[in-house]
Design a protein around this motif. Structure first.
Motif, mmCIF file in Angstrom:
data_model
loop_
_atom_site.group_PDB
_atom_site.id
_atom_site.type_symbol
_atom_site.label_atom_id
_atom_site.label_comp_id
_atom_site.label_asym_id
_atom_site.label_seq_id
_atom_site.Cartn_x
_atom_site.Cartn_y
_atom_site.Cartn_z
ATOM 1 N N ALA B 55 0.848 -1.195 0.000
ATOM 2 C CA ALA B 55 0.000 0.000 0.000
ATOM 3 C C ALA B 55 0.883 1.245 0.000
ATOM 4 C CB ALA B 55 -0.889 -0.006 1.242
ATOM 5 N N PRO B 56 0.863 2.031 -1.084
ATOM 6 C CA PRO B 56 1.711 3.217 -1.117
ATOM 7 C C PRO B 56 1.235 4.281 -0.137
ATOM 8 C CG PRO B 56 0.546 2.885 -3.210
ATOM 9 C CD PRO B 56 0.049 1.869 -2.272
ATOM 10 N N ARG B 57 2.169 5.024 0.440
ATOM 11 C CA ARG B 57 1.772 6.104 1.361
ATOM 12 C C ARG B 57 2.682 7.305 1.178
ATOM 13 N NH1 ARG B 57 4.098 1.898 3.224
ATOM 14 N NH2 ARG B 57 5.903 1.985 4.584
ATOM 15 N N VAL B 58 2.106 8.455 1.431
ATOM 16 C CA VAL B 58 2.848 9.708 1.283
ATOM 17 C C VAL B 58 3.739 9.888 2.504
ATOM 18 C CG1 VAL B 58 2.616 12.207 1.103
ATOM 19 C CG2 VAL B 58 0.996 10.719 -0.070
ATOM 20 N N VAL B 59 5.015 10.215 2.292
ATOM 21 C CA VAL B 59 5.903 10.441 3.439
ATOM 22 C C VAL B 59 6.320 11.896 3.532
ATOM 23 C CG1 VAL B 59 6.829 8.125 3.589
ATOM 24 C CG2 VAL B 59 7.911 9.764 2.074
ATOM 25 N N TYR B 60 6.083 12.659 2.478
ATOM 26 C CA TYR B 60 6.387 14.090 2.530
ATOM 27 C C TYR B 60 5.164 14.833 2.029
ATOM 28 C CZ TYR B 60 8.328 18.626 1.452
ATOM 29 O OH TYR B 60 8.546 19.960 1.380
ATOM 30 N N SER B 61 4.758 15.847 2.756
ATOM 31 C CA SER B 61 3.502 16.513 2.403
ATOM 32 C C SER B 61 3.690 17.409 1.182
ATOM 33 C CB SER B 61 2.969 17.320 3.576
ATOM 34 O OG SER B 61 3.965 18.218 3.993
ATOM 35 N N PHE B 62 4.196 16.830 0.163
ATOM 36 C CA PHE B 62 4.393 17.458 -1.124
ATOM 37 C C PHE B 62 3.052 17.291 -1.812
ATOM 38 C CE2 PHE B 62 8.075 18.236 -4.044
ATOM 39 C CZ PHE B 62 7.326 18.600 -5.140
ATOM 40 N N SER B 63 2.229 18.332 -1.804
ATOM 41 C CA SER B 63 0.862 18.124 -2.287
ATOM 42 C C SER B 63 0.854 17.755 -3.760
ATOM 43 C CB SER B 63 0.027 19.372 -2.055
ATOM 44 O OG SER B 63 0.342 20.328 -3.046
ATOM 45 N N LEU B 64 -0.092 16.930 -4.106
ATOM 46 C CA LEU B 64 -0.170 16.493 -5.496
ATOM 47 C C LEU B 64 -0.455 17.676 -6.419
ATOM 48 C CD1 LEU B 64 -2.056 13.139 -5.002
ATOM 49 C CD2 LEU B 64 0.321 13.452 -5.620
ATOM 50 N N GLU B 65 -1.123 18.711 -5.870
ATOM 51 C CA GLU B 65 -1.375 19.925 -6.671
ATOM 52 C C GLU B 65 -0.040 20.589 -7.020
ATOM 53 O OE1 GLU B 65 -2.993 19.167 -3.886
ATOM 54 O OE2 GLU B 65 -4.912 18.678 -4.796
ATOM 55 N N GLU B 66 0.876 20.559 -6.011
ATOM 56 C CA GLU B 66 2.198 21.158 -6.212
ATOM 57 C C GLU B 66 2.941 20.413 -7.325
ATOM 58 O OE1 GLU B 66 5.894 22.195 -3.280
ATOM 59 O OE2 GLU B 66 4.014 21.526 -2.389
ATOM 60 N N VAL B 67 2.836 19.076 -7.260
ATOM 61 C CA VAL B 67 3.484 18.253 -8.285
ATOM 62 C C VAL B 67 2.886 18.574 -9.651
ATOM 63 C CG1 VAL B 67 3.854 15.901 -9.103
ATOM 64 C CG2 VAL B 67 3.972 16.397 -6.679
ATOM 65 N N GLU B 68 1.558 18.723 -9.662
ATOM 66 C CA GLU B 68 0.877 19.012 -10.916
ATOM 67 C C GLU B 68 1.385 20.342 -11.489
ATOM 68 O OE1 GLU B 68 -3.340 19.196 -10.553
ATOM 69 O OE2 GLU B 68 -3.618 18.564 -12.626
ATOM 70 N N ALA B 69 1.531 21.327 -10.564
ATOM 71 C CA ALA B 69 2.002 22.633 -11.011
ATOM 72 C C ALA B 69 3.413 22.526 -11.575
ATOM 73 C CB ALA B 69 1.958 23.606 -9.849
ATOM 74 N N GLN B 70 4.253 21.727 -10.853
ATOM 75 C CA GLN B 70 5.635 21.561 -11.320
ATOM 76 C C GLN B 70 5.674 20.853 -12.657
ATOM 77 O OE1 GLN B 70 8.631 19.897 -8.933
ATOM 78 N NE2 GLN B 70 8.457 21.401 -7.286
ATOM 79 N N ALA B 71 4.800 19.837 -12.765
ATOM 80 C CA ALA B 71 4.763 19.084 -14.023
ATOM 81 C C ALA B 71 4.340 20.003 -15.159
ATOM 82 C CB ALA B 71 3.792 17.930 -13.902
ATOM 83 N N GLN B 72 3.374 20.873 -14.855
ATOM 84 C CA GLN B 72 2.901 21.824 -15.860
ATOM 85 C C GLN B 72 4.028 22.790 -16.220
ATOM 86 O OE1 GLN B 72 -0.029 21.492 -17.180
ATOM 87 N NE2 GLN B 72 0.076 23.255 -18.531
ATOM 88 N N ASP B 73 4.760 23.241 -15.139
ATOM 89 C CA ASP B 73 5.877 24.159 -15.365
ATOM 90 C C ASP B 73 6.893 23.566 -16.318
ATOM 91 O OD1 ASP B 73 4.807 26.048 -13.829
ATOM 92 O OD2 ASP B 73 6.048 25.687 -12.053
ATOM 93 N N SER B 74 7.197 22.277 -16.082
ATOM 94 C CA SER B 74 8.244 21.666 -16.891
ATOM 95 C C SER B 74 7.828 21.580 -18.353
ATOM 96 C CB SER B 74 8.592 20.275 -16.354
ATOM 97 O OG SER B 74 7.494 19.433 -16.532
ATOM 98 N N LEU B 75 6.523 21.600 -18.589
ATOM 99 C CA LEU B 75 6.067 21.546 -19.975
ATOM 100 C C LEU B 75 6.084 22.932 -20.625
ATOM 101 C CD1 LEU B 75 2.995 19.164 -19.650
ATOM 102 C CD2 LEU B 75 5.135 18.677 -20.811
ATOM 103 N N GLN B 76 6.082 23.996 -19.783
ATOM 104 C CA GLN B 76 6.003 25.344 -20.342
ATOM 105 C C GLN B 76 7.386 25.877 -20.720
ATOM 106 O OE1 GLN B 76 3.583 27.525 -17.464
ATOM 107 N NE2 GLN B 76 1.914 27.388 -18.941
ATOM 108 N N VAL B 77 7.402 26.604 -21.809
ATOM 109 C CA VAL B 77 8.658 27.160 -22.317
ATOM 110 C C VAL B 77 8.630 28.672 -22.110
ATOM 111 C CG1 VAL B 77 10.028 27.523 -24.406
ATOM 112 C CG2 VAL B 77 8.892 25.315 -24.012
#
Lengths: 529, 137
Positions: B55-77
């Motif tokens: 069962a996977p569990r979060v160990v750092y409160s790195f919100s998934l929204e934050e990850v989404e934003a970062q992922a979006q950032d990496s796509l932006q030029v």
């Protein structure tokens, strides 16, 4: 016979609770596959329960308590499926975002297998880093890499892009397939490195088995024996696997009941020959069976077989009656409670269907075989009669699942299995002995492997010859769940004739079953259904 | 004998006396075992789905929204800092248009908005619409 020790508890007649496991399993399956049906199912169970409480003659007396408790088991089954489906899966949620590169440290959970893009293997995640921070622990991912020189249990560091598995062009739902193995995401690795030289013992066993089987065996035969002993088919040439499939004998390569039964029999009787006490004998056999299942990568079919074998051995030890049908149902309840998504796993489905087929259809099919094919014999040879009926029962019971999963059903399987199944027992025994002895005294492994080589060559020859016939297999595209259900509905009279209906009618219903199977295959193959 | 004893037991009392009366006392072992089986299976299911290593569990409160934003950032030029190769990854932007963007940057200074890309030859309103989600300044 002495009184059993322990609590005084008798669950045999007149109080029958046998249906608890199938009721609970039905609840789990309904909750997993068609959750919308759960309220209706539980309501039906409640009505039966209320009826049994208020109306003494509604159900036979011995089944009354079972009827009263039916809503408990059905409801708990549905509850278990919801417990699993509602469990949070942050790994899958992360993968859906396709965040780019992650770093994973974990252990390899399955032997690397060839894929369309290099190799693939399951990795149990210990730590997952994203953007320089550790964000997740636990769960499993499927790693794809150009090169995967690792073994089961090896600790590795994987760098790569994480994403959710996609549905294939042929409509195959890869995500659902991976979910049956508790795998939440796929990682396209740019590098996979061993961590600190931490090699897993299971991987070492696999590597040593490869070496041991190399003494006196041609690589192709060694690959087949390796597949049969370890369940690792990655070294078997693709065209040979296709031959096994078309000839209907692929199952001998999958770790299942036959493998577990052979191992259990070899260990149990060897220990008995050395006068080891019953308790120690049973516990040692159980321990070795589960050790073997672990080494083989614990595929669902092996777990099924292991659970049933544990029940059988424990029943012997505790002086309890052995009831194969009840053990199978209890196994279903236990295994599905642990992982309800196994209901979608073709290997598990085939393994369960084959055993239920043998338990329920063997008897009527045997009477049919004895009254038709073996009629010229005054006293039909029991070994041949049993072999034919078991082979037919397993083929019939698994046909719709094979058709739906692989779009092809072997027609010659009922005949090839007559030779392949008896051959696979000695091949497996010699393979296990060769693997063990090859590690201890390589010189002794040569004669064992050479004898095995002859048997494997014969098995391969049967697969190649049978699959070469143009009618060896019939293609069955587009088989739906409804068609599968329709097929099994047609099996009910034959199953009941072997157990509940008049035995005199068994050959008739068995003949109807065979004709129904042929008709179903012909219509499905011709696209008429 | 056993069946008779059981049947006698079930018929104890009148027909109006329904199942529950004293029945659970009689069936206590069976009911206890049934409940124990249920508890064990539910416990196993709970452990397998939420506690075990599978069962996977979060160990750092790195919100998934934050990850989404970062992922979006990496796509932006960033059109003010990106080189020709990075600009080439924008939709409908080929090497020649990418060169033209860099040239525009050199001659006219930094872009103040993504919309200014329309000044580049080869980028019309339709192309700009496709570029906008992946470009930033």
């Amino acid at each position: 016979m002495g009184r059993p020790t322990g609590p005084v508890l008798d669950l045999r007649e007149p109080v029958r609770l046998d249906a608890w496991a199938i009721t609970l399993s039905a609840g789990i399956v309904a909750g997993t596959v068609v959750p919308a049906l759960v309220p209706a199912g539980v309501a039906a169970a409640l009505i039966v329960s209320a009826g049994a409480l208020a109306w003494r003659d509604l159900v036979p007396a011995q089944w009354r308590l079972m009827a009263v408790l039916a809503p408990l088991f059905a409801g708990v089954g549905a509850g278990i499926s919801f417990l699993h489906s509602a469990a949070p899966d942050p790994l899958a949620e992360l993968a859906v975002l396709e965040p780019g590169e992650v770093v994973i440290v974990g252990t390899v959970g399955s032997p690397p297998a060839a894929s369309s893009w290099g190799y693939r293997a399951d990795v149990r995640v210990e730590h997952l880093w994203y953007g320089g921070r550790e964000v997740l622990r636990g769960g499993r991912v499927e790693v794809f890499a150009g090169d995967l020189s690792v073994g089961v249990g090896d600790r590795v560091r994987v760098d790569g892009d994480i994403s959710r598995p996609e549905t294939g062009e042929d409509g195959f739902d890869y995500a659902k397939y991976l979910a049956t193995k508790n795998v939440s995401a796929v990682v396209e690795a740019t590098s996979v490195w061993p961590v600190d030289g931490d090699m897993g013992w299971i991987g070492r066993v696999h590597r040593r088995t490869d070496v041991a089987l190399g003494y006196g065996l041609h690589p192709r035969e060694a690959a087949v024996v390796r597949g049969m002993v370890l369940g690792d088919r990655s070294l078997i040439p693709e065209e040979l696997e296709e031959d096994f499939q078309r000839s209907g004998i692929t199952h001998v390569l999958a770790i299942s009941g036959q493998h577990v039964a052979v191992l259990a029999a070899v260990v149990y009787f060897a220990l008995r020959a050395f006068a080891v006490p019953a308790a120690a004998r049973t516990l040692t056999t159980l321990a070795l069976i589960w050790l073997y299942i672990l080494v083989a990568g614990a595929p669902p079919s092996a777990i099924r077989a292991g659970v049933v074998a544990s029940f059988v051995l424990a029943a012997g030890l505790l002086g309890r009656q052995i009831s194969p049908l009840h053990f199978m149902m209890t196994m279903l309840a236990c295994v599905l409670a642990y992982n309800p998504l196994l209901v979608y796993n073709a290997g598990f489905q085939l393994s369960v269907a084959a055993v239920f087929g043998i338990l329920l259809l063997k008897k009527p099919l045997k009477s049919l075989v004895e009254q038709t094919l073996l009629r010229p014999f005054n006293r039909p040879p029991q070994a041949l009669s049993n072999l034919l009926s078991v082979s037919l029962a397993a083929q019939v019971a698994t046909a719709p699942i094979v058709a739906a999963s692989f779009d092809e059903v072997s027609v010659v399987g009922a005949l090839t299995n007559l030779v392949a199944v008896p051959l696979s027992g000695p091949i497996l025994t010699l393979g296990l002995l060769g693997s063990v002895i090859g590690n201890v005294a390589p010189a002794l492994a040569y004669p064992l492997n050479a004898s095995n080589g002859f048997l494997v060559t014969l098995l391969v020859w049967i697969a190649q010859v049978a699959s070469a016939f143009p009618f060896a297999a019939v293609t069955t595209p587009g088989v739906t769940l409804l068609l599968v259900a329709l097929f099994y509905a047609g099996c009910v009279p034959a199953a009941l004739s072997g157990n509940a209906l008049s035995e005199k009618q068994a050959p008739l219903w068995a003949a109807v079953l065979v004709l129904w199977s042929i008709l179903w295959l012909v219509l499905v193959g011709a696209g008429g259904l | 004998m056993r069946r008779e004893a059981f049947e006698t037991a079930t018929r104890r009392g009148s027909a109006s006396q329904a199942f529950p009366t004293g029945a659970f006392a009689r069936y206590r072992p069976q009911v206890v075992v049934a409940v124990l089986v249920v508890i064990v299976l539910v416990g196993g299911a709970f452990y397998a789905s939420r506690v075990s290593e599978s069962a996977p569990r979060v160990v750092y409160s790195f919100s998934l929204e934050e990850v989404e934003a970062q992922a979006q950032d990496s796509l932006q030029v960033n059109i003010n800092t990106a080189d020709v190769e990075e600009l080439d990854e924008l939709p409908e932007v080929g090497p020649a248009t990418a060169e033209a963007i860099v040239e525009h940057r050199r001659t006219s200074g930094m872009f103040r908005s993504v919309q200014e890309l329309e000044e580049i030859e080869g980028i019309g309103p339709t192309t700009l619409e496709e570029i906008e989600p992946f470009a930033t300044v």
